[in-house]
Design a protein around this motif. Structure first.
Motif, mmCIF file in Angstrom:
data_model
loop_
_atom_site.group_PDB
_atom_site.id
_atom_site.type_symbol
_atom_site.label_atom_id
_atom_site.label_comp_id
_atom_site.label_asym_id
_atom_site.label_seq_id
_atom_site.Cartn_x
_atom_site.Cartn_y
_atom_site.Cartn_z
ATOM 1 N N SER A 22 0.812 -1.221 0.000
ATOM 2 C CA SER A 22 0.000 0.000 0.000
ATOM 3 C C SER A 22 0.847 1.273 0.000
ATOM 4 O O SER A 22 0.300 2.375 -0.025
ATOM 5 N N GLY A 23 2.169 1.128 0.053
ATOM 6 C CA GLY A 23 3.048 2.289 0.009
ATOM 7 C C GLY A 23 3.126 3.066 1.313
ATOM 8 O O GLY A 23 3.547 4.226 1.316
ATOM 9 N N GLN A 24 2.744 2.456 2.414
ATOM 10 C CA GLN A 24 2.800 3.127 3.715
ATOM 11 C C GLN A 24 4.248 3.285 4.185
ATOM 12 O O GLN A 24 5.127 2.503 3.808
ATOM 13 N N ALA A 25 4.454 4.281 5.019
ATOM 14 C CA ALA A 25 5.773 4.504 5.605
ATOM 15 C C ALA A 25 6.140 3.315 6.485
ATOM 16 O O ALA A 25 5.265 2.694 7.096
ATOM 17 N N GLN A 26 7.441 3.007 6.511
ATOM 18 C CA GLN A 26 7.923 1.871 7.288
ATOM 19 C C GLN A 26 9.094 2.275 8.162
ATOM 20 O O GLN A 26 9.863 3.171 7.825
ATOM 21 N N GLU A 27 9.218 1.575 9.276
ATOM 22 C CA GLU A 27 10.379 1.741 10.141
ATOM 23 C C GLU A 27 11.564 1.017 9.498
ATOM 24 O O GLU A 27 11.384 0.198 8.591
ATOM 25 N N ALA A 28 12.762 1.288 9.986
ATOM 26 C CA ALA A 28 13.978 0.732 9.379
ATOM 27 C C ALA A 28 13.940 -0.794 9.300
ATOM 28 O O ALA A 28 14.268 -1.377 8.257
ATOM 29 N N ILE A 29 13.540 -1.460 10.364
ATOM 30 C CA ILE A 29 13.507 -2.924 10.354
ATOM 31 C C ILE A 29 12.466 -3.427 9.358
ATOM 32 O O ILE A 29 12.642 -4.474 8.732
ATOM 33 N N GLU A 30 11.397 -2.664 9.179
ATOM 34 C CA GLU A 30 10.375 -3.043 8.206
ATOM 35 C C GLU A 30 10.884 -2.895 6.777
ATOM 36 O O GLU A 30 10.557 -3.717 5.915
ATOM 37 N N VAL A 31 11.680 -1.873 6.529
ATOM 38 C CA VAL A 31 12.276 -1.685 5.195
ATOM 39 C C VAL A 31 13.173 -2.871 4.871
ATOM 40 O O VAL A 31 13.132 -3.417 3.758
ATOM 41 N N LEU A 32 13.957 -3.291 5.844
ATOM 42 C CA LEU A 32 14.829 -4.446 5.648
ATOM 43 C C LEU A 32 14.003 -5.714 5.418
ATOM 44 O O LEU A 32 14.287 -6.495 4.510
ATOM 45 N N ALA A 33 12.974 -5.905 6.212
ATOM 46 C CA ALA A 33 12.099 -7.080 6.034
ATOM 47 C C ALA A 33 11.425 -7.035 4.672
ATOM 48 O O ALA A 33 11.319 -8.065 3.989
ATOM 49 N N HIS A 35 12.537 -5.791 1.961
ATOM 50 C CA HIS A 35 13.520 -6.192 0.948
ATOM 51 C C HIS A 35 13.547 -7.711 0.808
ATOM 52 O O HIS A 35 13.506 -8.240 -0.308
ATOM 53 N N TRP A 36 13.620 -8.414 1.923
ATOM 54 C CA TRP A 36 13.689 -9.879 1.868
ATOM 55 C C TRP A 36 12.369 -10.479 1.399
ATOM 56 O O TRP A 36 12.363 -11.481 0.690
ATOM 57 N N ILE A 37 11.266 -9.844 1.753
ATOM 58 C CA ILE A 37 9.962 -10.308 1.259
ATOM 59 C C ILE A 37 9.921 -10.170 -0.266
ATOM 60 O O ILE A 37 9.456 -11.070 -0.971
ATOM 61 N N HIS A 40 11.430 -12.864 -2.181
ATOM 62 C CA HIS A 40 10.741 -14.157 -2.093
ATOM 63 C C HIS A 40 9.276 -14.047 -2.509
ATOM 64 O O HIS A 40 8.373 -14.177 -1.683
ATOM 65 N N PRO A 41 9.011 -13.864 -3.801
ATOM 66 C CA PRO A 41 7.613 -13.760 -4.258
ATOM 67 C C PRO A 41 6.807 -15.031 -3.985
ATOM 68 O O PRO A 41 5.584 -14.974 -3.885
ATOM 69 N N GLU A 42 7.488 -16.155 -3.826
ATOM 70 C CA GLU A 42 6.781 -17.406 -3.534
ATOM 71 C C GLU A 42 6.097 -17.378 -2.163
ATOM 72 O O GLU A 42 5.230 -18.213 -1.884
ATOM 73 N N TYR A 43 6.440 -16.418 -1.321
ATOM 74 C CA TYR A 43 5.829 -16.301 0.006
ATOM 75 C C TYR A 43 4.691 -15.281 0.048
ATOM 76 O O TYR A 43 4.002 -15.162 1.060
ATOM 77 N N HIS A 44 4.513 -14.528 -1.011
ATOM 78 C CA HIS A 44 3.543 -13.431 -0.985
ATOM 79 C C HIS A 44 2.130 -13.891 -0.655
ATOM 80 O O HIS A 44 1.424 -13.205 0.089
ATOM 81 N N PHE A 68 8.027 -17.725 7.350
ATOM 82 C CA PHE A 68 8.292 -16.825 8.471
ATOM 83 C C PHE A 68 9.641 -17.138 9.115
ATOM 84 O O PHE A 68 10.390 -16.224 9.477
ATOM 85 N N LEU A 69 9.975 -18.398 9.214
ATOM 86 C CA LEU A 69 11.292 -18.783 9.703
ATOM 87 C C LEU A 69 12.360 -18.344 8.710
ATOM 88 O O LEU A 69 13.387 -17.772 9.094
ATOM 89 N N HIS A 70 12.110 -18.584 7.437
ATOM 90 C CA HIS A 70 13.083 -18.229 6.400
ATOM 91 C C HIS A 70 13.360 -16.724 6.403
ATOM 92 O O HIS A 70 14.521 -16.292 6.419
ATOM 93 N N LEU A 71 12.298 -15.923 6.408
ATOM 94 C CA LEU A 71 12.467 -14.471 6.412
ATOM 95 C C LEU A 71 13.116 -13.989 7.712
ATOM 96 O O LEU A 71 13.937 -13.060 7.695
ATOM 97 N N SER A 72 12.783 -14.637 8.818
ATOM 98 C CA SER A 72 13.404 -14.280 10.100
ATOM 99 C C SER A 72 14.902 -14.544 10.071
ATOM 100 O O SER A 72 15.689 -13.768 10.633
ATOM 101 N N MET A 73 15.294 -15.617 9.420
ATOM 102 C CA MET A 73 16.729 -15.908 9.319
ATOM 103 C C MET A 73 17.437 -14.869 8.451
ATOM 104 O O MET A 73 18.547 -14.446 8.776
#
Length: 144
Positions: A22-33, A35-37, A40-44, A68-73
């Motif tokens: 939705s283009g909402q503002a994100q915190e730094a950790i969310e921006v990093l997450a 990126h990893w999301i 991985h389009p297979e997780y969308h 969730f484990l994969h993205l957490s790693m």
């Protein structure tokens, strides 16, 4: 120490995915997450339905990857590198990235090393061996 529940982790990633879409503002950790999301389009589909995500069980015995484990790693490795903890992990990962020419592929190799360290720690009933973890990553960085 921050110890999120399984539900907290799943809600976090679903929320990041929703904010990204939705283009909402994100915190730094969310921006990093995010990126990893994106990597991985297979997780969308799993991330798009937070109610289902909270209930779903992933059976590794049948080859299901827990997104969730994969993205957490991915996040854990990114954070470890950013603060160089355990000391030397940043350089070891950078060497592996340089060798592989791909941050994402290198992260997947580091995940195997991280998983091995955690498994050994639990199996032996002792604290994680950060040096053994770094040594495994370095060995991967020096082999073809």
């Amino acid at each position: 120490m921050f110890t999120p529940s399984q539900a907290d982790v799943r809600q976090f990633f679903c929320s990041v995915y929703a904010k990204s879409r939705s283009g909402q503002a994100q915190e730094a950790i969310e921006v990093l997450a995010a990126h990893w999301i994106e990597e991985h389009p297979e997780y969308h589909a799993d991330l798009a339905d937070s109610a289902a995500a909270l209930e779903k069980m992933y059976d590794t015995q049948t080859g299901q990857t827990n997104p969730f484990l994969h993205l957490s790693m991915h996040l854990s490795i990114s954070e470890q590198c950013s603060i160089d903890q355990p000391p030397g992990i940043r350089q070891a990962v950078e060497l592996l990235v340089a060798r592989r020419g791909d941050l994402h592929a290198a992260h997947h190799e580091v995940m195997e090393c991280l998983g091995n360290m955690l498994w050994e720690s639990q199996r032996a009933g002792r604290p994680p061996d950060g040096q053994a973890y770094i040594d495994q990553v370095r060995r991967r960085a020096t082999r073809d």
